[in-house]
Design an enzyme around this catalytic site. Structure first.
Site, short mmCIF file in Angstrom:
data_model
loop_
_atom_site.label_atom_id
_atom_site.label_comp_id
_atom_site.label_asym_id
_atom_site.label_seq_id
_atom_site.Cartn_x
_atom_site.Cartn_y
_atom_site.Cartn_z
N ALA A 98 72.15 -8.54 -76.71
CA ALA A 98 72.71 -9.82 -76.23
C ALA A 98 74.19 -9.60 -75.95
CB ALA A 98 72.52 -10.90 -77.29
N ALA A 157 74.68 -6.21 -80.26
CA ALA A 157 75.74 -6.84 -79.45
C ALA A 157 76.12 -5.93 -78.29
CB ALA A 157 76.96 -7.10 -80.33
N LYS A 158 75.99 -6.47 -77.08
CA LYS A 158 76.32 -5.69 -75.88
C LYS A 158 77.77 -5.97 -75.51
CE LYS A 158 73.68 -4.56 -71.73
NZ LYS A 158 72.71 -5.10 -70.76
N ILE A 159 78.55 -4.91 -75.39
CA ILE A 159 80.00 -5.06 -75.17
C ILE A 159 80.41 -4.20 -73.98
CG2 ILE A 159 82.27 -4.57 -76.22
CD1 ILE A 159 81.07 -5.29 -78.94
#
Ligand code: G3P
Length: 221
Positions: A58, A84-86
């Site tokens: 996400a 967590a997509k960064i």
């Protein structure tokens, strides 16, 4: 190689999950917008469909490290299999390192060369996502970045998984596997393309026709 679906559409995820070959799902703000549901609700639904062995990425949308970490903490608190997509920016790398120290799993996205990928690995990312198709679109060979990152990972023993993203067609899937990608994430349409072959359909039609020529009492079904 693990297979991820690059979609936020629940029906597509359900279908792939029912085949038993789905290792995860990646989403991005564009895909989330297409899903047309509340973001958290959708990520939670995906998380439940894929089960705890698989992960769902996400994406954070802030541009500063502190805010990125806050968003990363939030999305990963929703379920144990959320990553967590960064994005790979200076602030993004800083955020990934802070997430690594806090035990928050990350997927570094929008990676377009091996040096960006190397930094993601050094910051302790769980996944690094080179965008193959988008590089191909500019006339560069996107798969080369996957190959280079797989090699860098091998040489230095990084634990980050190389996730070939922006996969556009079946050849990309084969090339990603041969390049040593740990994961390939693909749209549902590509998954359907790689499972099907016209010779399988033609062969099956012929077998079924021939089966009918055996008299019913000689057939178990
Ligand atoms: O999820 C990120 C990536 O896979 C996007 O693919 O086709 O929009 O370049 P694409």
């Amino acid at each position: 190689m693990k297979i991820f679906l690059d979609t936020a559409v629940l029906d597509e995820i359900r279908t792939a999950a029912s085949w038993g070959i789905l290792d995860g799902v990646t989403t991005n703000p564009t895909l989330a917008a297409k899903a047309g549901r509340a973001f958290q609700e959708n990520i939670l639904a995906i998380s439940e469909i894929i089960g705890e062995r698989a992960t769902v990425s996400a994406e954070t949308v802030s541009l500063e490290a502190e805010a990125m970490v806050r968003e990363a903490k939030l999305v990963t608190s929703w379920a144990p299999n959320v990553i967590a997509k960064i994005p790979c920016t200076p602030e993004g790398i800083k955020a990934v390192w802070q997430c690594t120290k806090a035990g928050i799993p990350t997927n570094v996205t929008l990676v377009f060369n091996a040096t960006q990928g190397l930094l993601a690995m050094k910051a302790g990312a769980t996944y690094v996502s080179p965008f193959v198709g988008r590089l191909d679109d500019t006339g560069q060979n996107g798969m080369e970045v996957v190959e280079q990152l797989a090699q860098i990972k091998r040489i230095y023993g990084f634990t980050t998984e190389v996730l070939a993203a922006s996969i556009r067609h079946p050849l990309h899937v084969i090339e990603a596997a041969l390049a040593g990608a740990d994961i390939a994430t693909m749209p549902f349409s590509v998954l359907m393309q790689i499972v099907k072959h016209p010779l399988t359909d033609a062969g099956l039609e012929r077998f079924l026709k021939d089966w009918q020529t055996i008299s019913p009492e000689l057939r178990p079904f």
